[in-house]
Design an enzyme around this catalytic site. Sequence first.
Site, PDB file in Angstrom:
ATOM      1  CB  SER A 189       9.377 -23.186 -20.807  1.00  6.88           C
ATOM      2  OG  SER A 189      10.920 -23.046 -21.514  1.00  6.88           O
ATOM      3  CG  HIS A 217       6.821 -24.384 -17.618  1.00  7.83           C
ATOM      4  ND1 HIS A 217       6.558 -22.971 -17.204  1.00  7.83           N
ATOM      5  CD2 HIS A 217       8.122 -24.212 -17.626  1.00  7.83           C
ATOM      6  CE1 HIS A 217       7.787 -22.082 -17.260  1.00  7.83           C
ATOM      7  NE2 HIS A 217       8.723 -23.047 -17.397  1.00  7.83           N
ATOM      8  CE  LYS A 248       9.041 -22.713 -14.364  1.00 10.07           C
ATOM      9  NZ  LYS A 248      10.409 -22.777 -13.513  1.00 10.07           N
TER      10      LYS A 248
END
Length: 396
Positions: A189, A217, A248
Site C-alpha cells: 500500500s 489494494h 476501498k
Amino acid sequence: MLNEPLRSRLDARCHALAARHAIKHEVAIESAQGGHVKARAAPGGATRDYLNLCANNYLGLANDPRIVDAAREAVDRYGLGMASVRFISGTHALHWELERRLAAFLGAEACALFPSAFDANGALFEALLDENDAVLSDTLNHASIIDGIRLSKAARFRYAHRDVSAAARAFDEAGEAAARLLVTDGVFSMDGTQAPLGALGVLCRERKALLVVDDSHGIGVIGACGRGTAEVQGQMSAVDVQVGTLGKALGGAAGGFVAAPGAIVDTLRQAGRPYLFSNALMPAIAAAAIRALDLIEGGEIDFVRLGAMSAYLRRGLTQAGFDVLPGDHPIVPVIFGDAALARTASAALAERGVLAQAFSYPVVPEGAARLRLQVSLALTDADLDHVIEAFRAMRR
C-alpha cells in the site's frame, strides 16, 4: 485515574513524534467522499474545497448514486444494523449472498465476511495455526497481517521484501513444521508495487505451504476484470487464500473478507474470534458491495481508463522533477525522504486545493517519507492537470 508515570510516558511519546514531524493530523470532510470534497483542517477552521488525492476510493463508488441507492433501499427495507454477531442472530440473507458472490468472483470455494480486513487478518492466523506450525511474512506486509500473526502461536519468520530467495531460506529455517503458510500483500500500500505471486506460488507448492495474499489494494482495482494482483499476473490458481476489503474499491464503506477453500472458511466461522465476537456488517453495506460487484462484472467500470490516469499522473509528476516510484497502480508515491519536507509539501498542496497527506516513520521506513497520491475514477483529466500544476508551483 491517569497517574503521573503513565502521563509522562504518553507525553514523551507525543513529543518524540513531534520532533520527527510524525504527528498525524486529521482533516474533517463535510461532504460526501469523492474526487472533490469539502473539508476543514481544524475543528474551528474554515471549510474549503479540495481535490482529494488520498482516498482509497479507486473506482469512485463511495458516492456513486447506484451504490447509494442500493444502500438506501437496504436501510429502508432492513433497518440499520443486525445488533448481533453472526452465529446468534446477526446473519442476514444479504451476507450469504455477498459471500457467494465474492467467492465466485475470486474463484474460491467459499468466503466469510468480517467487520474489516484488519479483523479478517486478526482471525485468520490464530484460527488456522498452532505452536507446531510456521508462518512466513514479507517484511513490508500490512500492519493487520503483522498483528494477526502475533495472535497466533506459530513460529514466525520474516523474509526480505519481495525476495523469493529469502523466502526460500526462511522455509529452510522453519524446518519441518506441521503446517506452513506464507503471507504477503498483493499490492503493497505504501509503494503500489506487487508481490511476485508466480514465483511465490511455485515455492509454496514445493514446500507444501499455503499461499495467503492480502489484496485489499488490488481486488476491484487492477486486472482486466478487477480481480486484483493474481489476475494481473495470471496466477489466480496459485493463491490459496485471499483477504480483501469492501472499504476501498468496493463501495468504500467497511468490511473485509477471506475467500478460501471451504475447510478454511468453516474454521473461521467456528474459531475466528473477530467473526464470533464482533457485530455483523450492516445489511446496507452488503447490499452496496453486491451492487459494486454488479457494476464490475457488468463491464461498467473502466479499468483501462483508471490505468491510463495513473500513468498520466505519474508521468506528469516525474517530468516536473519529482521522485515518483515507478509502477502501474493507482497508488502514486512521491518521495521526499525527510519527514519535514513531506509535511511541508502536503501543506503547500493544501493551500492550492489539493488534499495529499504526508506519510513518515513508522508508517514507512525511516528516511522514506512521502506523499501517497491515489488516483480515482471520480477525478477528471482536468483535475489531474491541476494536481500536476500544484506540484510544479511548489518548485517556483
